[in-house]
Design an enzyme around this catalytic site. Sequence first.
Site, mmCIF file in Angstrom:
data_model
loop_
_atom_site.group_PDB
_atom_site.id
_atom_site.type_symbol
_atom_site.label_atom_id
_atom_site.label_comp_id
_atom_site.label_asym_id
_atom_site.label_seq_id
_atom_site.Cartn_x
_atom_site.Cartn_y
_atom_site.Cartn_z
ATOM 1 N N GLY A 31 0.958 -1.129 0.074
ATOM 2 C CA GLY A 31 0.019 0.118 -0.151
ATOM 3 C C GLY A 31 0.783 1.327 -0.026
ATOM 4 O O GLY A 31 1.810 1.287 -0.214
ATOM 5 N N PHE A 32 0.126 2.218 0.038
ATOM 6 C CA PHE A 32 0.735 3.691 0.160
ATOM 7 C C PHE A 32 1.353 3.780 -1.196
ATOM 8 O O PHE A 32 2.298 3.905 -1.651
ATOM 9 C CB PHE A 32 1.539 4.097 1.296
ATOM 10 C CG PHE A 32 1.828 5.822 1.622
ATOM 11 C CD1 PHE A 32 0.724 6.227 2.144
ATOM 12 C CD2 PHE A 32 3.052 6.179 1.222
ATOM 13 C CE1 PHE A 32 0.705 7.407 2.394
ATOM 14 C CE2 PHE A 32 2.959 7.758 1.282
ATOM 15 C CZ PHE A 32 1.894 8.215 2.109
ATOM 16 N N HIS A 34 2.183 4.256 -5.205
ATOM 17 C CA HIS A 34 2.837 5.392 -6.061
ATOM 18 C C HIS A 34 3.099 4.597 -7.405
ATOM 19 O O HIS A 34 2.652 3.847 -7.757
ATOM 20 C CB HIS A 34 4.241 5.645 -5.404
ATOM 21 C CG HIS A 34 4.948 4.570 -5.218
ATOM 22 N ND1 HIS A 34 5.620 3.721 -6.031
ATOM 23 C CD2 HIS A 34 5.548 3.912 -4.122
ATOM 24 C CE1 HIS A 34 6.104 2.923 -5.612
ATOM 25 N NE2 HIS A 34 6.388 2.879 -4.335
ATOM 26 N N HIS A 37 3.884 0.989 -8.061
ATOM 27 C CA HIS A 37 2.766 -0.009 -7.964
ATOM 28 C C HIS A 37 2.069 -0.042 -9.197
ATOM 29 O O HIS A 37 1.811 -0.771 -9.580
ATOM 30 C CB HIS A 37 2.111 0.392 -6.613
ATOM 31 C CG HIS A 37 2.950 0.217 -5.582
ATOM 32 N ND1 HIS A 37 3.044 1.401 -4.761
ATOM 33 C CD2 HIS A 37 3.728 -0.565 -4.725
ATOM 34 C CE1 HIS A 37 3.710 1.043 -3.394
ATOM 35 N NE2 HIS A 37 3.906 -0.105 -3.724
ATOM 36 N N SER A 186 7.221 3.904 -0.917
ATOM 37 C CA SER A 186 6.385 4.388 0.120
ATOM 38 C C SER A 186 6.963 5.110 1.144
ATOM 39 O O SER A 186 6.487 5.836 1.704
ATOM 40 C CB SER A 186 5.452 3.190 0.800
ATOM 41 O OG SER A 186 4.870 2.642 -0.508
#
Length: 287
Positions: A31-32, A34, A37, A186
């Site tokens: 996750g988080f 950017h 990803h 991240s």
Amino acid sequence: MEQFTTIKSIKNWIKEQKKNGKQIGFVPTMGFLHEGHLSLMKKAREENDIVVASIFVNPLQFGEGEDYETYPRDEKRDYELAKGVGVDALFTPTVQEMYPQPMSATFIVHKGVDVLCGANRPGHFDGVATVVMKLFGIITPDRAYFGLKDAQQLAVLENLVRDYHLDIEIVRGSIVREDDGLAKSSRNVNLTDEERGEAPYIYKTLKDFAELIEKGKETSVPKLERKLQSLLNERISGNIDYAEIRTFPALEKIDDLSNETGDIIIAAAVRYSKVRLIDNVIINVSQ
Ligand code: AMP
């Protein structure tokens, strides 16, 4: 885009997709999100009928004193970003959902983990292998997408899929960078302004060495590594965990580049006050 938080619900949905003959591309993340990803998700979108992404900060792969607690999270933003690149299903389980009781058996990775990040993060790749195998068991993808940013992780997972005869194609995605060259991560939000200012020198130095190696004047790897480490030390204030040149994906030691054919990796890890950054450049040294 559908969102699932339970294993049972996403398994049912996957079963439905498979019944309809759909091929599944899978992008596991913490996750988080950017562009790094998202580039994997876009690639998966192009190559599969269905794209599943997961967001799970896996406690098993964080060692004591590492940044599990401070790992950045933003579920709402992640949802919108994943939706924006055409992800069909987002799997966001809780720790309790993934590990309702202590695991009765976990993976121990033997090959390629006593070097680079593995040498400084004991047990890290065991945790990665265990969670990825769990996720593969849940999603049962045809293809799974991983970034070369985490090159050692990619090598470990390619070996795992081969060892366990999984019908999953591991697809490599190239490193996405900020305009100044810093590899997107991240964790970059946890750099101080000063650290963020100098961090692009990690990539710049790796790239300078790739060019130096390509020129072929210096072929002794111990000499090149010493130079690489001292140049990094001059250019950045963070502590260098490692700065090494190895074969890729086998991650074996090299004495002299003149004997080498194939891909080599020039990799570094740097510890800052709250984060540890990794980066690498892979080049082909076949004559
Ligand atoms: P993470 O959320 O850091 O576990 O990363 C999830 C996936 O995205 C992994 O396969 C990473 O290698 C990949 N990834 C992370 N950063 C980048 C980047 N800058 N470029 C390409 N792939 C990345």
